[in-house]
Design a protein around this motif. Structure first.
Motif, PDB file in Angstrom:
ATOM      1  N   CYS A 304     -51.261 -25.465   7.960  1.00 35.67           N
ATOM      2  CA  CYS A 304     -50.198 -26.590   7.484  1.00 35.67           C
ATOM      3  C   CYS A 304     -49.492 -27.102   8.613  1.00 35.67           C
ATOM      4  CB  CYS A 304     -49.636 -26.315   6.246  1.00 35.67           C
ATOM      5  SG  CYS A 304     -50.476 -25.457   4.986  1.00 35.67           S
ATOM      6  N   GLY A 305     -49.041 -28.574   8.647  1.00 30.67           N
ATOM      7  CA  GLY A 305     -47.870 -28.723   9.437  1.00 30.67           C
ATOM      8  C   GLY A 305     -48.288 -28.625  10.836  1.00 30.67           C
ATOM      9  N   THR A 306     -47.236 -28.310  11.553  1.00 30.17           N
ATOM     10  CA  THR A 306     -47.520 -27.990  12.756  1.00 30.17           C
ATOM     11  C   THR A 306     -48.446 -26.917  13.234  1.00 30.17           C
ATOM     12  OG1 THR A 306     -45.138 -28.518  13.497  1.00 30.17           O
ATOM     13  CG2 THR A 306     -46.201 -26.934  14.969  1.00 30.17           C
ATOM     14  N   LEU A 350     -53.572 -20.059  10.770  1.00 32.02           N
ATOM     15  CA  LEU A 350     -52.382 -20.114  11.598  1.00 32.02           C
ATOM     16  C   LEU A 350     -51.011 -20.382  10.889  1.00 32.02           C
ATOM     17  CD1 LEU A 350     -53.688 -22.614  14.204  1.00 32.02           C
ATOM     18  CD2 LEU A 350     -53.532 -20.344  14.255  1.00 32.02           C
ATOM     19  N   SER A 351     -50.202 -19.727  10.971  1.00 36.11           N
ATOM     20  CA  SER A 351     -48.884 -19.652  10.426  1.00 36.11           C
ATOM     21  C   SER A 351     -47.793 -19.200  11.114  1.00 36.11           C
ATOM     22  CB  SER A 351     -48.921 -19.011   8.923  1.00 36.11           C
ATOM     23  OG  SER A 351     -47.745 -19.199   8.246  1.00 36.11           O
ATOM     24  N   SER A 353     -44.595 -18.799   9.665  1.00 35.31           N
ATOM     25  CA  SER A 353     -43.925 -17.874   8.662  1.00 35.31           C
ATOM     26  C   SER A 353     -44.688 -16.899   8.230  1.00 35.31           C
ATOM     27  CB  SER A 353     -43.459 -18.724   7.503  1.00 35.31           C
ATOM     28  OG  SER A 353     -44.545 -19.244   6.965  1.00 35.31           O
ATOM     29  N   GLY A 354     -45.911 -17.188   8.157  1.00 33.50           N
ATOM     30  CA  GLY A 354     -46.973 -16.094   7.504  1.00 33.50           C
ATOM     31  C   GLY A 354     -46.647 -16.034   6.084  1.00 33.50           C
ATOM     32  N   VAL A 402     -35.773 -26.039  11.276  1.00 38.20           N
ATOM     33  CA  VAL A 402     -36.876 -26.325  10.463  1.00 38.20           C
ATOM     34  C   VAL A 402     -38.189 -26.907  11.127  1.00 38.20           C
ATOM     35  CG1 VAL A 402     -37.518 -27.956   8.398  1.00 38.20           C
ATOM     36  CG2 VAL A 402     -35.621 -26.442   8.514  1.00 38.20           C
ATOM     37  N   SER A 404     -40.578 -27.063  13.777  1.00 36.58           N
ATOM     38  CA  SER A 404     -41.412 -26.151  14.538  1.00 36.58           C
ATOM     39  C   SER A 404     -41.302 -26.523  16.072  1.00 36.58           C
ATOM     40  CB  SER A 404     -42.695 -25.852  14.135  1.00 36.58           C
ATOM     41  OG  SER A 404     -43.231 -24.475  15.004  1.00 36.58           O
ATOM     42  N   GLN A 411     -48.321 -20.363  19.355  1.00 37.59           N
ATOM     43  CA  GLN A 411     -49.805 -20.377  18.608  1.00 37.59           C
ATOM     44  C   GLN A 411     -50.981 -20.976  19.811  1.00 37.59           C
ATOM     45  OE1 GLN A 411     -48.657 -23.137  15.608  1.00 37.59           O
ATOM     46  NE2 GLN A 411     -48.643 -21.330  13.945  1.00 37.59           N
ATOM     47  N   GLU A 492     -39.848 -35.994  11.055  1.00 38.82           N
ATOM     48  CA  GLU A 492     -39.202 -34.767  10.256  1.00 38.82           C
ATOM     49  C   GLU A 492     -37.661 -34.829  10.612  1.00 38.82           C
ATOM     50  OE1 GLU A 492     -41.753 -30.618  10.514  1.00 38.82           O
ATOM     51  OE2 GLU A 492     -41.326 -31.425  12.540  1.00 38.82           O
ATOM     52  N   ALA A 606     -38.316 -27.675   4.087  1.00 39.88           N
ATOM     53  CA  ALA A 606     -38.081 -26.312   4.329  1.00 39.88           C
ATOM     54  C   ALA A 606     -38.825 -25.575   5.222  1.00 39.88           C
ATOM     55  CB  ALA A 606     -38.040 -25.650   2.727  1.00 39.88           C
ATOM     56  N   LYS A 607     -38.397 -24.565   5.782  1.00 36.80           N
ATOM     57  CA  LYS A 607     -39.289 -24.200   6.805  1.00 36.80           C
ATOM     58  C   LYS A 607     -40.437 -23.169   6.342  1.00 36.80           C
ATOM     59  CE  LYS A 607     -39.177 -22.359  11.399  1.00 36.80           C
ATOM     60  NZ  LYS A 607     -39.749 -23.432  11.914  1.00 36.80           N
TER      61      LYS A 607
HETATM   62  C1  G6P Z   1     -43.399 -26.518   6.815  1.00 38.72           C
HETATM   63  C2  G6P Z   1     -42.451 -26.573   7.901  1.00 38.72           C
HETATM   64  C3  G6P Z   1     -43.202 -26.839   9.302  1.00 38.72           C
HETATM   65  C4  G6P Z   1     -44.524 -25.875   9.385  1.00 38.72           C
HETATM   66  C5  G6P Z   1     -45.272 -26.074   8.006  1.00 38.72           C
HETATM   67  C6  G6P Z   1     -46.522 -24.807   7.904  1.00 38.72           C
HETATM   68  O1  G6P Z   1     -43.727 -27.601   6.424  1.00 38.72           O
HETATM   69  O2  G6P Z   1     -41.309 -27.405   7.926  1.00 38.72           O
HETATM   70  O3  G6P Z   1     -42.559 -26.789  10.407  1.00 38.72           O
HETATM   71  O4  G6P Z   1     -45.512 -26.528  10.413  1.00 38.72           O
HETATM   72  O5  G6P Z   1     -44.477 -25.847   6.913  1.00 38.72           O
HETATM   73  O6  G6P Z   1     -45.748 -23.556   8.033  1.00 38.72           O
HETATM   74  P1  G6P Z   1     -46.265 -22.210   8.891  1.00 38.72           P
HETATM   75  O7  G6P Z   1     -45.191 -21.318   8.494  1.00 38.72           O
HETATM   76  O8  G6P Z   1     -47.422 -21.726   7.777  1.00 38.72           O
HETATM   77  O9  G6P Z   1     -46.744 -22.472  10.224  1.00 38.72           O
END
Ligand code: G6P
Length: 612
Positions: A304-306, A350-351, A353-354, A402, A404, A411, A492, A606-607
């Motif tokens: 998701c996201g970045t 890919l994550s 935060s996990g 927040v 990334s 990654q 963002e 949120a992160k």
């Molecule tokens: C949120 C964060 C993003 C991040 C995305 C995926 O939207 O604000 O910076 O890329 O989640 O998170 P992850 O921890 O799975 O890479």
């Protein structure tokens, strides 16, 4: 999403909770609250940040050696005082903090209302604390038993901590789908959504598993059970995280610190895994499942996201170098669209935060179908790292801003190594090209340091364009995902509308938007298709667009056309994203600072997104 922290022991809980909440604030900052046990219960909650809560509690009684705290990212109900956690039971004895979503809360709420319960907030959490209260009083259950029975009736995700003023020497914590870590100190316990509030008190931790309940007592007793009432033996781990890595280290913002850290984080990601002189790359997890990787007919990358953008870079890498077909999927779409997953597929999750809920659910789906799931994760011990068959950590250290930055390059570095290792084993690239890429990759951290030297120039360009309402980011090939990532960074943190596009695709739509007010940021370091990107820039200039070009050192044609040119060291095309993304990170950062935005905690974001 939402941060939880709790303390029970011999020290005053309030300062420990507040410091912990500040560390967890990246998980949400809509409201914050604490409940402290000291004879009775003191509850303080405030809309806004932890700093607002601190101001609010000034001069109030904050004593107590047992307490729970919460920082919220709103899901059910607006971000106001009433919906802030902790939530209290009807009889006032219980208080509970929660991260996650109780999906069947409205059914439970109706049933409880029929029994006479009334609710103050719009939250699902308040329903859960009333349910625990109901079970306690109806069946004369202890706190622990009532929590266990209540959770067996709940559908959804949760990490919770509950306290009861009638059992003041006890914390009850439980999780399913949302993370929770227990810290074990001398005669004290901490509970938190991640290890960052714990690390300065103890390095001994237990990661609670799904459907486990922990009972922690003031006298140092700890018991973990499943919701099915089976006693578990806790697995105590030693944290290696250093506290300095959680501080700003002299930078104005975490984001700026993290951008600068990329010289070392990329090197840390490669350490012990790559040796260009000896010509090898070794990722343990890939070696372990070599057979599955060699036979893989397809790779599906989810994130998701970045992280999704890093996956798009990997698509170019795996297909170009290792000749493996790749699909890149948003985890949220993948999990709900009945995807075709075969046992011969390798799924890469890919994550940073996990903990991202959609990515976790997509992994579960892929595992059910028998595919090998490989995690590329930053946070050690996180849920994704424990759920996957194998994986590699990117070793970027805590990422607190927040937006990334260093996790993206971590990654991409890891995925580049993976693609090269597989390309070499599969014989899909020549020995000389393999060797050249290895040498160049090893040298990337030095080149990152040189890219960072363009910071003053980027600061100047940022001032020039910071009042724009829109921005367009263009790139081709390996630089196309970089354009998407650049646009995401700007959206963002500066709230400027931005779009990333493949440069050639621009003429099928976005070109209509271009006029003298539209900054067009073109990442044009490509050796491949260089002439094509020159033509794309001409198309923008013909419409009076303001071009900011990122080019390789010594480049002439584009520099002459562009309004602003940022030169970065030359590299091989497959490695370009590791360098070309950095000016875009800095550009967003300085634009956001110039506009007075809260860079590290942008609104509504949120992160760690632990809800779907
Ligand atoms: C949120 C964060 C993003 C991040 C995305 C995926 O939207 O604000 O910076 O890329 O989640 O998170 P992850 O921890 O799975 O890479």
């Amino acid at each position: 999403m939402c941060g939880i922290v709790a303390y029970i022991g011999q020290r005053e809980a309030y300062p420990i909770l507040i410091k912990g909440l500040q560390r967890l604030e990246y998980r949400g900052y809509d409201s914050a609250g604490v409940a402290l046990l000291n004879g009775g219960m003191h509850i303080y909650k405030r809309q806004g940040k932890v700093s607002d809560l601190i101001a609010y509690t000034e001069g109030k009684d904050k004593t107590g050696q047992v307490g729970i705290g919460h920082t919220r990212w709103a899901t059910h109900g607006q971000p106001n005082h009433i919906n802030a956690h902790p939530h209290c039971s009807g009889n006032g004895h219980l208080n509970l903090v929660h991260n996650g979503i109780i999906e069947n809360y409205s059914l439970l709420k109706k049933a409880l209302e029929k029994l006479g319960h009334t609710f103050e907030s719009e939250t699902d959490t308040e329903v859960l604390v009333h349910l625990i209260e109901e079970l306690q009083s109806r069946d004369s259950l202890t706190l622990e038993e009532a929590v266990r029975v209540a959770l067996s009736r709940v559908i959804g995700a949760y990490a919770i901590v509950v306290i009861d003023e009638r059992e003041p020497g006890k914390l009850v914590a439980a999780r399913k789908g949302s993370p929770l870590v227990l810290g074990i100190g001398d005669d004290e316990f901490l509970v938190a959504s991640d290890a960052t509030p714990i690390i300065e008190h103890t390095k001994r931790v237990v990661y609670l598993n799904d459907e486990e309940i922990a009972v922690l007592s003031k006298d140092g007793y700890m018991q973990i059970k499943t919701i099915g009432n089976e006693v578990q033996t806790p697995y105590i781990q030693e944290l290696t995280l250093e506290i300095e890595r959680l501080e700003k280290g002299g930078y104005d913002h975490f984001m700026l610190k993290e951008i600068h850290e990329q010289t070392t984080t990329i090197a840390d990601c490669m350490r012990g895994r790559l040796n260009a002189t000896e010509g090898w790359i070794r990722l343990g997890g890939v070696e372990e499942f070599q057979n599955r990787f060699m036979k893989a007919e397809r790779m599906i990358i989810i994130g998701c996201g970045t992280s999704w953008h890093a996956g798009l870079v990997a698509e170019y890498l795996f297909e170009d170098l290792a000749r493996i077909p790749v699909e890149v999927e948003y985890a949220s779409e993948f999990r709900y669209r009945n995807p075709i997953i075969r046992e011969s597929d390798v799924i890469i999750a890919l994550s940073q935060s996990g903990e991202t809920a959609d990515t976790l659910a997509a992994i579960e789906l892929a595992r059910e179908k028998g595919a090998l799931v490989y995690g590329v994760v930053n946070v050690v011990g996180s849920s994704i790292s424990r759920l996957t068959d194998a994986g590699s950590y990117i070793h970027a250290g805590p990422e607190i801003g927040v937006a990334s930055t260093k996790a993206f390059t971590g990654q991409v570095t890891l995925l580049t190594m993976m693609a090269l290792q597989l390309a070499h084993s599969r014989g899909t690239i020549s020995e000389s090209y393999y060797q050249r890429l290895l040498t160049e990759l090893e040298n990337i951290p030095h080149k990152v340091a040189r890219v960072l030297e363009c910071e003053p120039q980027i600061q100047y360009i940022a001032q020039e364009i910071q009042d724009s309402h829109n921005a367009l980011y263009l790139g081709r090939g390996f630089n196309f995902p970089v354009a998407l990532e650049g646009a995401l960074k700007l959206k963002e943190i500066s709230y400027i509308h931005a779009e990333g596009y493949p440069a050639a695709e621009m003429k099928h739509g976005p070109i209509a938007l271009i006029d003298e007010n539209m900054p067009v940021i073109v990442t044009a370091t490509n050796r491949n298709a260089y002439d094509k990107i020159v033509s794309n820039i001409q198309e923008v200039k013909a419409r009076k667009g303001k071009v900011i070009a990122i080019v390789s050192e010594g480049e002439k044609a584009i520099s002459e056309m562009a309004d602003y040119t940022i030169e970065i060291p030359e590299t091989e095309d497959p490695l370009a994203p590791l360098l070309s993304v950095i000016p875009l990170q800095l550009l967003s950062y300085y634009i956001a600072v110039g506009r007075g935005c809260n860079v590290d905690q942008p609104r509504n974001l949120a992160k760690s997104v632990t809800v779907e």
